[in-house]
Design an enzyme around this catalytic site. Structure first.
Site, short mmCIF file in Angstrom:
data_model
loop_
_atom_site.label_atom_id
_atom_site.label_comp_id
_atom_site.label_asym_id
_atom_site.label_seq_id
_atom_site.Cartn_x
_atom_site.Cartn_y
_atom_site.Cartn_z
N TYR A 124 0.85 -1.19 0.00
CA TYR A 124 0.00 0.00 0.00
C TYR A 124 0.89 1.24 0.00
O TYR A 124 1.40 1.66 1.03
CB TYR A 124 -0.93 0.02 1.21
CG TYR A 124 -1.91 -1.12 1.28
CD1 TYR A 124 -2.18 -1.93 0.18
CD2 TYR A 124 -2.59 -1.41 2.47
CE1 TYR A 124 -3.07 -2.98 0.26
CE2 TYR A 124 -3.49 -2.46 2.55
CZ TYR A 124 -3.73 -3.24 1.45
OH TYR A 124 -4.62 -4.29 1.54
N PRO A 155 -15.41 -4.64 2.05
CA PRO A 155 -16.64 -4.99 2.77
C PRO A 155 -17.83 -4.11 2.44
O PRO A 155 -18.97 -4.54 2.58
CB PRO A 155 -16.24 -4.83 4.24
CG PRO A 155 -15.14 -3.82 4.23
CD PRO A 155 -14.38 -4.09 2.96
N GLY A 195 -18.96 0.23 -3.09
CA GLY A 195 -20.13 0.99 -3.53
C GLY A 195 -20.91 0.32 -4.64
O GLY A 195 -22.15 0.31 -4.62
#
Length: 287
Positions: free
Chosen positions: A66, A212, A215
């Site tokens: 990341y 989780p 959209g």
């Protein structure tokens, strides 16, 4: 809602000998666009991490890829290595400027990456170290897993997790190391890892659903989610998180954000009580 009233009220789960609240925080979004480079405002990113802990979030998930390296660094700068927060990270993916995610499970690479993660997270031991993605084209799965097992034997890693794996791979990994968690994509619309979730329930392995509250997935059942949200004075995202928490006692959702307001809204989902009928309708929505 005042930040003074936002507390994590989710149930708890044991990862190894550490007890964490089941609603955690995913730190991927602390980075720049396409999860490459630093965010525009690093100070706000650090404040989000620190505020998550203030709100009772004691399980934070990140990865060396990341940024790469950015998310881990910001977490280390924001909170250091507190005894009451479990920080999980991952190794096994390379990045490039185009934003690609390239599997790389070479054992020597994993052993090198744990050193960089230890430094950025400002710790002596990685609480939960996860194999980010199998790399079967270049490295046998067992070779990668054995590297993680060796790191636990050396005391550099406390617990080992897997990510993006099938039930077969979980079982193969467990022949070499105790598997504490599995992190696969799972949400209200995407139930592709249902078999892995069921396996984790049977063996008391934590299941960390990534994406989780995606959209697009929420939109697939928007009318139903909106109806239930209106009944509870909640948001779509809160309903989706509350459903995940109700879905399984081993479920550990890690919604991510770089916005303090979104963080508080996510944590507030931990006290949303869905009815049995709400849970049933949401569970059946993707059938």
């Amino acid at each position: 809602m005042s930040s003074d009233t936002i507390t994590n009220e989710s149930d708890t789960f044991h990862i190894g000998e550490t007890t964490v609240h089941r609603l955690g925080f995913g730190a991927m979004r602390l980075c720049g666009d396409d999860i490459i480079g630093s965010p525009e405002d690093e100070e706000t990113a650090r404040e989000v991490v620190a505020h998550a802990v203030d709100c009772g979030v004691d399980f934070i998930d990140t990865a060396d890829s990341y940024g790469p390296a950015v998310s881990e660094r910001l977490i280390g700068e924001a909170i250091g290595d507190p005894d009451d927060v479990l920080v999980a990270t991952k190794a096994g993916l390379l990045r490039n400027r185009e934003g690609d995610w390239i599997a790389h499970g070479n054992p020597d690479y994993i052993r090198n990456q744990v050193l960089t993660s230890l430094d950025r997270l400002r710790t002596d031991t990685i609480d939960l170290y996860q194999f980010h993605r199998p790399d079967d084209e270049k490295t046998p799965f067992e070779d990668s897993v054995r590297a993680f097992a060796e790191l636990t034997d050396e005391g550099v890693v406390d617990q080992v997790g897997l990510s993006n794996v099938s039930v077969d791979l979980i079982e193969r990994a467990r022949e070499h190391v105790e598997v504490a968690t599995v992190q696969n994509r799972y949400n209200l619309n995407d139930r592709g890892s249902a078999a892995a979730l069921e396996y984790c329930e049977e063996h008391d392995i934590g299941f960390i659903p990534w994406a989780p509250i995606n959209g697009d997935d929420l939109a697939e059942h928007g009318d139903l989610v909106d109806e239930i949200a209106a009944d509870h004075g909640a948001t779509r995202r809160q309903v989706a998180l509350a459903w995940l928490l109700e879905r399984s006692p081993v479920m550990l959702p890690i919604p991510g954000t770089s916005d303090p307001g979104h963080l508080e809204s996510n944590v507030a989902a931990s006290r949303l009580s869905l009815s049995d009928d709400d849970v049933r309708r949401l569970t059946n929505a993707a059938d």
